[in-house]
Enzyme design. Structure first.
Site, mmCIF file in Angstrom:
data_model
loop_
_atom_site.group_PDB
_atom_site.id
_atom_site.type_symbol
_atom_site.label_atom_id
_atom_site.label_comp_id
_atom_site.label_asym_id
_atom_site.label_seq_id
_atom_site.Cartn_x
_atom_site.Cartn_y
_atom_site.Cartn_z
ATOM 1 N N LYS A 45 0.817 -1.192 0.000
ATOM 2 C CA LYS A 45 0.000 0.000 0.000
ATOM 3 C C LYS A 45 0.868 1.266 0.000
ATOM 4 O O LYS A 45 0.391 2.350 -0.321
ATOM 5 C CB LYS A 45 -0.879 0.036 1.261
ATOM 6 N N ASP A 105 14.583 -0.920 1.229
ATOM 7 C CA ASP A 105 15.279 -1.056 2.509
ATOM 8 C C ASP A 105 16.313 -2.178 2.361
ATOM 9 O O ASP A 105 17.401 -1.959 1.829
ATOM 10 C CB ASP A 105 14.204 -1.349 3.565
ATOM 11 N N LYS A 133 17.119 3.443 1.361
ATOM 12 C CA LYS A 133 17.913 3.307 2.596
ATOM 13 C C LYS A 133 19.091 2.399 2.285
ATOM 14 O O LYS A 133 19.095 1.221 2.645
ATOM 15 C CB LYS A 133 17.055 2.598 3.656
ATOM 16 N N PHE A 154 13.439 3.970 11.059
ATOM 17 C CA PHE A 154 12.129 3.563 10.557
ATOM 18 C C PHE A 154 11.299 4.823 10.326
ATOM 19 O O PHE A 154 11.084 5.609 11.246
ATOM 20 C CB PHE A 154 11.431 2.635 11.545
ATOM 21 N N ASP A 161 3.656 3.366 6.537
ATOM 22 C CA ASP A 161 2.919 3.165 7.778
ATOM 23 C C ASP A 161 3.771 2.577 8.884
ATOM 24 O O ASP A 161 4.840 2.010 8.649
ATOM 25 C CB ASP A 161 1.764 2.191 7.549
ATOM 26 N N ARG A 167 -0.066 6.783 7.460
ATOM 27 C CA ARG A 167 0.128 6.906 6.005
ATOM 28 C C ARG A 167 -0.284 8.282 5.507
ATOM 29 O O ARG A 167 0.215 8.760 4.494
ATOM 30 C CB ARG A 167 -0.704 5.850 5.269
HETATM 31 P P1 IMP Z 1 12.667 -4.356 1.983
HETATM 32 O O1 IMP Z 1 12.109 -5.630 1.426
HETATM 33 O O2 IMP Z 1 13.419 -4.584 3.267
HETATM 34 O O3 IMP Z 1 13.460 -3.560 0.987
HETATM 35 O O4 IMP Z 1 11.443 -3.487 2.441
HETATM 36 C C1 IMP Z 1 10.544 -2.993 1.523
HETATM 37 C C2 IMP Z 1 9.203 -2.681 2.128
HETATM 38 O O5 IMP Z 1 9.197 -2.650 3.562
HETATM 39 C C3 IMP Z 1 8.796 -1.310 1.694
HETATM 40 O O6 IMP Z 1 8.096 -1.361 0.469
HETATM 41 C C4 IMP Z 1 7.940 -0.821 2.852
HETATM 42 O O7 IMP Z 1 6.605 -1.211 2.655
HETATM 43 C C5 IMP Z 1 8.513 -1.521 4.059
HETATM 44 N N1 IMP Z 1 9.487 -0.657 4.769
HETATM 45 C C6 IMP Z 1 10.821 -0.720 4.758
HETATM 46 N N2 IMP Z 1 11.382 0.242 5.512
HETATM 47 C C7 IMP Z 1 10.351 0.956 6.025
HETATM 48 C C8 IMP Z 1 10.280 2.118 6.890
HETATM 49 O O8 IMP Z 1 11.275 2.710 7.344
HETATM 50 N N3 IMP Z 1 9.018 2.541 7.174
HETATM 51 C C9 IMP Z 1 7.891 1.956 6.697
HETATM 52 N N4 IMP Z 1 7.921 0.884 5.888
HETATM 53 C C10 IMP Z 1 9.136 0.394 5.551
#
Ligand code: IMP
Length: 185
Positions: A45, A105, A133, A154, A161, A167
């Protein structure tokens, strides 16, 4: 005003976001045209607000589609397990595709999405993310359009969210520690 009281600090202001989105749209307008229009795939979302503001500045004709990927639930740590909750409505075979993400992330989610979409034979595949990040990266993933790099905190707001809340904040912020520390125990 409890929603705003939960915010420790603002990392990226509403004005900075809107300005940068105009610039990103300019980069896309230089690449795509009505002759090679992309399908914009919004990753739900978190990317809904980014997509909504971005498309207002695009000058080429384009269609939208949506994909929902499992989120962190009520945690601020990634489980590393990625699942499709809602798949694309249409075929992307031989179409140019731009994935629109909220934040990259660890890279787990985007890596999964790219591998999954590549099997569907798009004409091209690019990635736009509002936030990046890089310090948290586990998997190398290609990102073509980046709004802002953020530190290892975070973040919430502008679509992102914590426990499905925050959001709607128009900026990117960091929550006060007391808001989420209970969830992670
Ligand atoms: P990844 O798979 O670790 O790269 O994370 C990707 C998903 O995790 C993103 O599309 C977000 O929905 C969620 N996410 C990662 N870091 C954050 C944050 O700092 N705040 C909120 N959601 C996050």
């Amino acid at each position: 005003m409890s929603l705003y009281n939960d915010v420790e600090k603002v990392l990226v202001s509403e004005e900075q976001i809107q300005q940068r989105i105009k610039e990103l749209a300019g980069e896309m307008n230089a690449i795509y045209s009505d002759d090679n229009p992309p399908l914009l795939v919004c990753i739900l979302k978190g990317a809904y607000m980014f997509l909504s503001d971005l498309t207002r500045h695009l000058t080429f004709r384009h269609e939208l589609d949506f994909m929902e990927i499992s989120s962190y639930g009520h945690s601020t740590k990634s489980s590393g397990i990625v699942r499709i909750l809602l798949d694309l409505a249409a075929s992307i075979e031989n179409r140019h595709v731009v994935i629109v993400e909220d934040i990259v992330d660890t890279g787990n989610t985007l890596d999964y999405i790219i591998r999954n979409m590549s099997t569907r034979n798009p004409a091209s595949l690019r990635v736009a993310t509002l936030l990046n990040k890089p310090s948290r990266r586990i998997l190398e993933v290609p990102v073509d359009f980046v709004g802002f790099e953020v530190p290892d905190e975070f973040v919430i707001g502008y679509g992102l969210d914590f426990a499905e809340q925050y959001r709607n904040l128009p900026f990117i912020g960091v929550l006060k520690a007391e808001v989420y520390q209970n969830w992670d125990q």
